[in-house]
Design a protein around this motif. Structure first.
Motif, PDB file in Angstrom:
ATOM      1  N   ASP A   1      72.873 -46.689  22.416  1.00 58.10           N
ATOM      2  CA  ASP A   1      74.129 -47.047  22.598  1.00 58.10           C
ATOM      3  C   ASP A   1      74.469 -48.251  21.659  1.00 58.10           C
ATOM      4  O   ASP A   1      75.234 -48.943  20.801  1.00 58.10           O
ATOM      5  CB  ASP A   1      75.103 -46.908  23.840  1.00 58.10           C
ATOM      6  N   ASP A   2      73.188 -49.456  22.087  1.00 56.85           N
ATOM      7  CA  ASP A   2      73.418 -50.334  21.314  1.00 56.85           C
ATOM      8  C   ASP A   2      73.195 -50.206  19.973  1.00 56.85           C
ATOM      9  O   ASP A   2      73.521 -51.317  19.067  1.00 56.85           O
ATOM     10  CB  ASP A   2      72.049 -51.501  22.515  1.00 56.85           C
ATOM     11  N   ASN A   3      72.503 -49.262  19.488  1.00 54.85           N
ATOM     12  CA  ASN A   3      72.175 -49.371  18.295  1.00 54.85           C
ATOM     13  C   ASN A   3      73.537 -49.618  17.262  1.00 54.85           C
ATOM     14  O   ASN A   3      73.093 -49.684  15.959  1.00 54.85           O
ATOM     15  CB  ASN A   3      71.292 -48.226  17.433  1.00 54.85           C
ATOM     16  N   LYS A   4      74.523 -48.595  17.844  1.00 53.50           N
ATOM     17  CA  LYS A   4      75.711 -48.733  17.592  1.00 53.50           C
ATOM     18  C   LYS A   4      77.136 -49.361  18.019  1.00 53.50           C
ATOM     19  O   LYS A   4      77.795 -49.923  17.163  1.00 53.50           O
ATOM     20  CB  LYS A   4      76.120 -46.708  17.566  1.00 53.50           C
ATOM     21  N   ALA A   5      76.599 -50.032  18.593  1.00 49.93           N
ATOM     22  CA  ALA A   5      77.933 -50.914  19.288  1.00 49.93           C
ATOM     23  C   ALA A   5      78.043 -52.172  18.702  1.00 49.93           C
ATOM     24  O   ALA A   5      76.830 -52.782  18.837  1.00 49.93           O
ATOM     25  CB  ALA A   5      78.164 -50.899  20.769  1.00 49.93           C
ATOM     26  N   VAL A   6      78.892 -52.819  18.209  1.00 52.58           N
ATOM     27  CA  VAL A   6      79.360 -54.018  17.635  1.00 52.58           C
ATOM     28  C   VAL A   6      79.098 -55.139  19.091  1.00 52.58           C
ATOM     29  O   VAL A   6      78.243 -56.095  19.530  1.00 52.58           O
ATOM     30  CB  VAL A   6      79.973 -54.553  17.108  1.00 52.58           C
ATOM     31  N   ALA A   7      79.683 -54.653  20.261  1.00 53.86           N
ATOM     32  CA  ALA A   7      79.407 -55.502  21.301  1.00 53.86           C
ATOM     33  C   ALA A   7      79.504 -54.499  22.580  1.00 53.86           C
ATOM     34  O   ALA A   7      79.751 -53.844  22.282  1.00 53.86           O
ATOM     35  CB  ALA A   7      79.862 -56.509  21.267  1.00 53.86           C
ATOM     36  N   ILE A   8      79.098 -55.239  24.273  1.00 58.29           N
ATOM     37  CA  ILE A   8      79.867 -54.937  25.066  1.00 58.29           C
ATOM     38  C   ILE A   8      79.669 -55.838  25.845  1.00 58.29           C
ATOM     39  O   ILE A   8      79.689 -56.960  26.325  1.00 58.29           O
ATOM     40  CB  ILE A   8      78.086 -53.562  25.214  1.00 58.29           C
ATOM     41  N   ILE A   9      80.955 -55.116  26.688  1.00 58.16           N
ATOM     42  CA  ILE A   9      81.312 -55.629  28.003  1.00 58.16           C
ATOM     43  C   ILE A   9      80.677 -55.116  29.249  1.00 58.16           C
ATOM     44  O   ILE A   9      81.306 -53.683  29.419  1.00 58.16           O
ATOM     45  CB  ILE A   9      82.699 -55.772  28.402  1.00 58.16           C
ATOM     46  N   LYS A  10      79.598 -55.230  30.145  1.00 57.76           N
ATOM     47  CA  LYS A  10      78.821 -54.743  30.430  1.00 57.76           C
ATOM     48  C   LYS A  10      79.549 -54.300  32.154  1.00 57.76           C
ATOM     49  O   LYS A  10      79.393 -53.825  32.611  1.00 57.76           O
ATOM     50  CB  LYS A  10      77.559 -55.502  31.277  1.00 57.76           C
ATOM     51  N   SER A  11      80.516 -55.035  32.906  1.00 60.14           N
ATOM     52  CA  SER A  11      81.396 -55.191  33.986  1.00 60.14           C
ATOM     53  C   SER A  11      82.807 -55.707  33.029  1.00 60.14           C
ATOM     54  O   SER A  11      83.052 -56.839  32.581  1.00 60.14           O
ATOM     55  CB  SER A  11      81.109 -55.873  34.454  1.00 60.14           C
ATOM     56  N   VAL A  12      83.801 -54.850  33.950  1.00 63.95           N
ATOM     57  CA  VAL A  12      84.898 -55.080  33.467  1.00 63.95           C
ATOM     58  C   VAL A  12      85.573 -56.572  34.509  1.00 63.95           C
ATOM     59  O   VAL A  12      86.357 -57.096  34.098  1.00 63.95           O
ATOM     60  CB  VAL A  12      86.288 -54.322  33.420  1.00 63.95           C
ATOM     61  N   GLY A  13      84.675 -56.623  35.573  1.00 63.51           N
ATOM     62  CA  GLY A  13      84.563 -57.541  36.135  1.00 63.51           C
ATOM     63  C   GLY A  13      84.834 -58.937  35.936  1.00 63.51           C
ATOM     64  O   GLY A  13      85.534 -60.130  36.483  1.00 63.51           O
ATOM     65  N   GLU A  14      83.870 -59.388  35.060  1.00 65.84           N
ATOM     66  CA  GLU A  14      83.668 -60.926  34.100  1.00 65.84           C
ATOM     67  C   GLU A  14      84.997 -60.973  33.202  1.00 65.84           C
ATOM     68  O   GLU A  14      85.282 -62.123  33.384  1.00 65.84           O
ATOM     69  CB  GLU A  14      82.824 -60.168  32.777  1.00 65.84           C
ATOM     70  N   LEU A  15      85.784 -59.688  32.894  1.00 69.02           N
ATOM     71  CA  LEU A  15      87.100 -60.510  32.245  1.00 69.02           C
ATOM     72  C   LEU A  15      87.576 -61.442  33.056  1.00 69.02           C
ATOM     73  O   LEU A  15      88.480 -61.879  32.239  1.00 69.02           O
ATOM     74  CB  LEU A  15      87.764 -59.085  31.953  1.00 69.02           C
ATOM     75  N   SER A  16      87.668 -61.458  34.357  1.00 66.62           N
ATOM     76  CA  SER A  16      88.644 -62.095  35.195  1.00 66.62           C
ATOM     77  C   SER A  16      87.817 -63.611  35.406  1.00 66.62           C
ATOM     78  O   SER A  16      88.790 -64.470  36.257  1.00 66.62           O
ATOM     79  CB  SER A  16      88.456 -61.205  36.465  1.00 66.62           C
ATOM     80  N   VAL A  17      86.674 -63.694  35.091  1.00 62.19           N
ATOM     81  CA  VAL A  17      86.173 -65.143  35.513  1.00 62.19           C
ATOM     82  C   VAL A  17      86.661 -65.976  34.489  1.00 62.19           C
ATOM     83  O   VAL A  17      86.648 -65.612  32.837  1.00 62.19           O
ATOM     84  CB  VAL A  17      84.746 -65.133  35.010  1.00 62.19           C
ATOM     85  N   PRO A  18      87.680 -66.799  34.569  1.00 65.10           N
ATOM     86  CA  PRO A  18      87.742 -67.729  33.498  1.00 65.10           C
ATOM     87  C   PRO A  18      86.777 -68.747  32.755  1.00 65.10           C
ATOM     88  O   PRO A  18      85.698 -69.224  32.624  1.00 65.10           O
ATOM     89  CB  PRO A  18      88.207 -69.067  34.239  1.00 65.10           C
ATOM     90  N   GLU A  19      87.091 -68.148  30.923  1.00 66.24           N
ATOM     91  CA  GLU A  19      86.790 -68.903  30.341  1.00 66.24           C
ATOM     92  C   GLU A  19      85.326 -67.899  29.725  1.00 66.24           C
ATOM     93  O   GLU A  19      84.667 -69.317  29.488  1.00 66.24           O
ATOM     94  CB  GLU A  19      86.523 -70.602  30.023  1.00 66.24           C
ATOM     95  N   LYS A  20      84.934 -67.426  30.492  1.00 70.53           N
ATOM     96  CA  LYS A  20      83.787 -66.314  30.181  1.00 70.53           C
ATOM     97  C   LYS A  20      83.140 -65.883  28.877  1.00 70.53           C
ATOM     98  O   LYS A  20      82.253 -66.262  28.972  1.00 70.53           O
ATOM     99  CB  LYS A  20      83.721 -64.614  30.904  1.00 70.53           C
ATOM    100  N   TYR A  21      84.302 -65.521  27.327  1.00 70.16           N
ATOM    101  CA  TYR A  21      83.986 -65.218  26.585  1.00 70.16           C
ATOM    102  C   TYR A  21      84.379 -66.399  26.031  1.00 70.16           C
ATOM    103  O   TYR A  21      85.484 -66.786  25.868  1.00 70.16           O
ATOM    104  CB  TYR A  21      84.730 -64.174  26.441  1.00 70.16           C
ATOM    105  N   LYS A  22      83.792 -67.735  24.665  1.00 65.23           N
ATOM    106  CA  LYS A  22      84.373 -68.181  24.642  1.00 65.23           C
ATOM    107  C   LYS A  22      84.725 -68.385  23.241  1.00 65.23           C
ATOM    108  O   LYS A  22      83.320 -67.996  22.721  1.00 65.23           O
ATOM    109  CB  LYS A  22      83.813 -69.816  24.559  1.00 65.23           C
ATOM    110  N   SER A  23      85.355 -68.171  22.392  1.00 63.59           N
ATOM    111  CA  SER A  23      85.709 -67.809  20.942  1.00 63.59           C
ATOM    112  C   SER A  23      85.652 -68.981  20.329  1.00 63.59           C
ATOM    113  O   SER A  23      85.717 -69.933  20.012  1.00 63.59           O
ATOM    114  CB  SER A  23      86.939 -67.516  20.297  1.00 63.59           C
TER     115      SER A  23
END
Length: 1202
Positions: A525-547
């Protein structure tokens, strides 16, 4: 959706006067005050939401019909499935795919609101897609979306895998994706059919909405079976409509005229386009939700709920987001049991998150939105690439793939159906940015990146027009002549790549903070995917992904170290553009047959039009005729392009750009003194322009001005080549060299024209005269062009420059012919008369000077006019020299022709002085003209004195004229001003005084009678001798002249002594003569110094003295003068001794005279012994004389003291 291009807002709230049709507002205006945005305070957490309706095609709002209890929704109303303006698309498609976005829906919106794309907006998408993304942590359902990046904007579209693969099995498209999907994600893929329950709920909702707008609660007759059949078949076609998935996407040739291409499914068919700001995220959202008026609020949304099923979180988020996006303050919910209406309930939008069984935190929704945006922006970094955001049903893992990279691994990279819409959008955004002139330069890096990515996506053979246009715009980004300070961009200029983002920008943030970016359990999977969110629960954590991509990274403009590099870059884009245009024009074999009624133009060239100045004149005449005909719009293309077609327009623009680039390259080469290269580039510029002239149907003034500038530069180059004949071989080599790029551009030009219109101006000749003539013709042509369309008054600076250059080249040609005449004159024997060839050269030279003077006078350039008048004066002097007497020197007399030409020369010099007015205007030129005038008078006087025309004039008349000419020469000879010319002026003035003194001396000797005149001549001779001595004494390099003047003064004293009778008078004269002799000591000291330097020089240096130092003493002259001096000193001393001795005998003893007598005897004795010694060297003789003169001075002084 309405066809109007204006932004349309919804109707006013209830109570306002409703109008039929659509209400039109300007972009950004909104329907009601509340649409300006609202801040909602929900559960103590403040979530900022602001919605501005950018476009609406909804009719005026009406209140919904409240259905009576026990209404059976399973029975269809009379108006069911009939088109309703009140419901819009929601009505006709409710059974089909109202919730399903079309695959290119975001592109339709982006095309309509191009201003927002790339800069202001973060996301463009259907509201359904936004809701689906924000529900990811709460939902088990699958997510499949296509993501595209345009600048800082992300475009989100639903990627319906099921529909896609159904199509794939039918057409063979997307097979690569299907294989990839089956291999990595879902090995047992099969189409999932929708349940009966799904269709039942759809039908109930549809009927409920139709009841709500019908206004009558009673059940209506059911439509006929045929109508039902028709409606269900339309639903099915909607569901799997082939038109919504054009693959591979093909655009008609008129794409740039209307890139929205509604026929390809790129229509913006949302009822509303809303600019929604959710916290700090700006989104352009499309929505079809029906909005009704009524109740205490101007707008409500209407929902149908099964009373037996409680509202869950997903439904609550759905309702809340719909109302926020559309800025609807209230929700009306109708509850039913098995299709029977039970009751209605009104809920405020801000209360939805707190409903029982559907509690959710708005703050968490905000965090999810920010995290998803940051995740996408951090990983969807390449413009033009199609990214696929995928979450399998029931999975917690979200994966992002780069479909473009996957697609490129297949045979046909154009299989990706998103390629064309993305390319068009990149192109449109770039166009839009280019149009905004006020922020042009700031966005040049961005525009360049957009265009490069656009070109990279397109197939050259399929889309020549867009590629040609994009390449032209790329060439337009570079300012050809750019000041150095502007070359540096605001950001570090370290990127020359075609990508917008550097590698650093594509790196992931710290692994500690973003562990979710780490590898997943499946290594393949890793060879093809640009990026992965391992768990959708992380999306609820404030500023988990800083752009780091909140603001678009600077797309740095490439560094161009010099003008040549910048122009070469421009020409590379021009060439690509020309190739695209040429490839789209039909080959000759495909062209239609010739029209028998149209004569075929035959091109032939008369031999007389080539070579020589006469041929040049003819070519110039032909050229000017052509320029005149261009004003009338004659058109002649060899390739068969149709005037007005896109190929014609684009090729004109590209050719004009290439001509400008070559002009700048030529100018740069000129400043580097690479004249061969400069001529090659200006030749290419003029060939480009010639082709432009052939294609152009209406010549613009601006383009004519360019041509005038090109010809002016060409004239400059030809002149510099003429003046640098020494490096001709190097210049020729540079001229003949050509790059592959230049050859290809020339090949494209030759498709349209022979490119020979300016051949006369750009050939590298080896003949100096023809180079000068060509240069002159270039300037003349440039001037002629400025006469068209009143260009000279519109461009006064260029006009002045052209006239200056014309004056200058005519001066150069005049000087060339003048020098040729002087050379002919020096070659012919003195006895021969003036040849016809010489006279022809004089005429040519004079004509050039005259025209040049006129050029400079017409622009009030007094200084240059004066210089040309000065040169004309010099020409007159050459004419005068040519007419010198043909007889031998001893018979020669100053001829009338000489006098005539010298007087003409004087007139021109005086005109030059009048042109200048005062010395302040240009001191150097003023001094130069004065010097030339002085020289002319001096030459006239000298020739009249040396070759007196006694056969024509009396001696007295000649002397008078000589005296006048000499005095005038003195008048214009400035001896006082300190300058490099001062010693020359002093020498000239001294020589004039010497010659005048000699003339008066001669007159005195030859005159008999008139005592008054003799006395006058004696005084004048004495005056001029003394002035000559004073001036010669100031000079360090004229000892012989000083000695000669002193000896002449002694001779003058001797002559006076012969006419004296008394011894006292004679003694006085003798004493004066000996005093003059003593004063010659200065001259002898100078001679001695020069002799010593000559003796010392060979010892200290290997080279002979003549090699470096100026010519030394004329030894013969010195010996001759020394002998005369010794004899005259001897004679004076003898006469002095005789007179003093005879006086002593007659009178009583005088001590003073005794001392003088004694001294003179001693000196005389020593002088006799010295002259008797024939072996003495020159230096020894001078040393002795200096010693004797020293004694003589002391003797005279001693006698005077005693």
């Amino acid at each position: 959706m309405g066809d109007s291009k204006e932004a349309v807002a919804e109707a006013p709230p209830i109570g306002a006067t409703a109008r039929d049709g659509l209400s039109l507002l300007s972009q950004g205006e909104t329907e009601e005050p509340s649409a300006q945005g609202s801040a909602l305070f929900l559960g103590g957490n403040e979530v900022k939401s602001r919605a501005v309706v950018k476009y609406s095609s909804a009719p005026p709002r009406t209140a919904f019909a409240r259905l009576e209890e026990k209404t059976d929704l399973k029975l269809p109303p009379a108006n069911w499935l009939r088109e309703s303006a009140k419901l819009g698309p929601a009505g006709t498609t409710i059974l089909g795919n109202s919730k399903k976005s079309k695959p290119f829906s975001s592109f339709g919106m982006a095309y309509d609101f191009i201003d927002s794309v790339g800069n202001d907006v973060d996301v463009v998408s259907d509201s359904e897609n936004i809701k689906k993304l924000l529900k990811i942590p709460y939902s088990k359902s699958h997510v499949s979306m296509a993501v595209h990046r345009i600048g800082r904007t992300l475009l989100l579209d639903e990627l319906d895998i099921q529909e896609l693969f159904m199509r794939s099995s039918q057409t063979g498209d997307w097979t690569w994706l299907k294989e990839f999907y089956q291999r990595l994600i879902d090995q047992k893929w099969q189409r999932k059919k929708k349940s009966k329950e799904h269709w039942y709920q759809k039908a109930i909702l549809s009927k409920f909405l139709y009841y709500s707008i019908n206004g009558d609660g009673a059940a209506q007759p059911v439509p006929s079976a045929a109508e039902q059949q028709e409606s269900s078949s339309s639903d099915q076609t909607n569901d799997s409509d082939g038109a919504s998935w054009p693959a591979p996407f093909e655009m008609p040739s008129s794409v740039s005229e209307d890139p929205s291409a509604s026929s390809q499914g790129l229509k913006n068919d949302f009822v509303r386009n809303i600019l929604w700001t959710f916290e700090d995220i700006h989104m352009l959202v499309g929505s079809n939700m029906p909005i009704f008026g009524g109740g205490r609020y101007p707008a409500v949304s209407l929902r149908l709920r099964d009373n037996n099923k409680p509202i869950n979180v997903l439904t609550g988020i759905d309702y809340w987001l719909d109302n926020l996006i559309c800025n609807v303050p209230e929700l009306v919910m109708c509850f039913h049991v098995n299709g029977i209406v039970q009751k209605y309930e009104m809920i405020k939008t801000e209360e939805i998150p707190n409903l029982e069984n559907s509690n959710f935190s708005t703050k968490v929704i905000k965090d999810i939105a920010q995290n998803i945006l940051s995740f996408l922006k951090s990983n969807c970094t390449k413009e033009g690439h199609t990214y696929w955001l995928f979450k399998a049903s029931g999975s917690d893992i979200v994966k992002l793939y780069d479909l473009t990279t996957l697609c490129e691994e297949t045979e046909d990279k154009y299989q990706n159906p998103f390629t064309m819409p993305v390319a068009i959008l990149l192109y449109k955004v770039a166009c839009n940015m280019m149009m905004k002139k006020n922020q042009n330069k700031k966005h040049y890096g961005t525009v360049r990146t957009l265009l490069l990515n656009c070109v990279k996506l397109l197939d050259k053979s399929r889309h020549p027009q867009i590629i040609a246009s994009a390449n032209y715009m790329l060439s337009e980004l570079f300012q050809l002549v750019e000041p150095k300070k502007e070359e540096s961009s605001e950001s570090p200029l370290n990127e020359n790549s075609d990508e917008s983002y550097s590698e650093e920008e594509e790196e992931m943030p710290d692994s500690d903070e973003n562990g979710s970016y780490s590898t997943s359990s499946d290594p393949s999977d890793d060879n093809k995917a640009v990026a992965i969110i391992k768990s959708v629960g992380e999306l609820s954590v404030p500023e988990k992904y800083k752009s780091i991509h909140q603001i678009r990274p600077s797309c740095a403009f490439p560094v161009c170290h010099d003008t040549e590099e910048r122009c070469r870059l421009v020409l590379s884009y021009v060439l690509e553009g020309l190739k695209s245009v040429d490839s789209s024009i039909k080959k000759e074999s495909d062209l239609p047959a010739a029209d028998p009624n149209t004569p075929i133009p035959l091109k032939y060239e008369d031999e007389s039009t080539r070579g020589g100045p006469e041929g040049l004149e003819k070519q110039m005449a032909l050229f000017l005729d052509k320029m005149g005909s261009l004003q009338k719009g004659n058109y002649s293309s060899q390739s068969g392009m149709i005037p007005g077609s896109w190929q014609h327009k684009m090729k004109l623009q590209l050719i004009l750009k290439s001509s400008k680039a070559y002009y700048v390259l030529s100018d740069a080469a000129m400043s580097l003194q690479k004249y061969g290269r400069a001529l090659r580039y200006i030749k290419l510029a003029l060939q480009s322009h010639d082709t432009y002239c052939c294609l152009c149907t209406n010549m613009l003034s601006e383009v004519l001005l360019f041509l005038s500038q090109y010809l002016t530069l060409c004239g400059d180059i030809q002149l510099m080549l003429a003046q640098n004949a020494n490096n001709r071989a190097a210049h020729l080599e540079e001229f003949n060299y050509q790059t592959k790029e230049d050859q290809e551009i020339l090949h494209s030009l030759h498709r349209e024209s022979s490119c020979q219109g300016f051949a006369w101006a750009t050939d590298l000749s080896t003949d100096l005269e023809s180079q000068l003539s060509v240069s002159c013709k270039c300037y003349e042509a440039a001037n002629e062009i400025l006469q068209f369309n009143d260009l000279k008054s519109q461009n006064p600076e260029h006009y002045v420059q052209v006239l200056k250059r014309m004056g200058n080249i005519r001066n150069e040609i005049g000087v060339f012919y003048m020098n040729q005449a002087a050379a002919l004159q020096s070659e012919r024997a003195v006895s021969k008369s003036v040849s016809t060839a010489e006279q022809q050269l004089w005429k040519k030279s004079f004509s050039c000077f005259e025209k040049g003077i006129h050029n400079f006078e017409s622009i009030d350039d007094a200084t240059n006019a004066a210089l040309l008048l000065c040169n004309t004066g010099r020409l007159m002097r050459i004419c005068a020299q040519a007419h010198c007497g043909a007889a031998e020197d001893f018979k020669r007399e100053f001829s009338p022709e000489e006098g005539l030409y010298y007087n003409k020369a004087v007139d021109y010099y005086l005109k030059a002085l009048r042109s200048l007015g005062t010395r302040d205007i240009h001191p150097a030129v003023w001094d130069s003209v004065n010097w030339e005038l002085s020289t002319t008078y001096f030459t006239m006087a000298t020739l009249q004195q040396d070759y007196a025309p006694l056969s024509r004039k009396a001696q007295e008349q000649i002397e008078k004229e000589v005296s006048e000419a000499m005095m005038k020469s003195l008048k214009y000879c400035d001896v006082d001003s300190v300058s490099a010319r001062q010693p020359l002026c002093q020498y000239r003035a001294a020589t004039i005084h010497h010659r005048l003194a000699s003339m008066y001396h001669s007159c005195l000797r030859n005159q008999v009678g008139d005592e008054h005149l003799r006395k006058q001549h004696r005084m004048l001779a004495d005056l001029h001798y003394s002035k000559a001595v004073k001036l010669f004494q100031l000079l360090k390099d004229a000892p012989c002249e000083l000695l000669r003047v002193q000896l002449e003064r002694v001779a003058f004293a001797e002559f006076q002594m012969t006419s004296q009778n008394s011894n006292v008078g004679k003694l006085k004269t003798l004493s004066g003569a000996l005093d003059i002799m003593v004063r010659t000591k200065h001259a002898f000291q100078l001679i001695r110094k020069e002799l010593l330097e000559e003796f010392d020089q060979p010892k200290s240096e290997e080279t002979p003295p003549a090699a470096e130092s100026p010519p030394g003493l004329n030894r013969e002259e010195v010996l001759k003068l020394l002998s005369i001096f010794e004899s005259r000193l001897s004679f004076l001393l003898l006469q002095s001794v005789k007179l003093l001795s005879s006086t002593k005998k007659k009178t009583s003893s005088n001590l003073e005279e005794d001392v003088v007598l004694k001294t003179n005897k001693q000196i005389y004795s020593q002088l006799l012994r010295a002259t008797a010694n024939k072996n003495a060297s020159l230096l020894e003789r001078i040393d002795l004389l200096l010693h004797l003169l020293e004694q003589l001075a002391h003797g005279a002084a001693g006698g005077a003291v005693q």
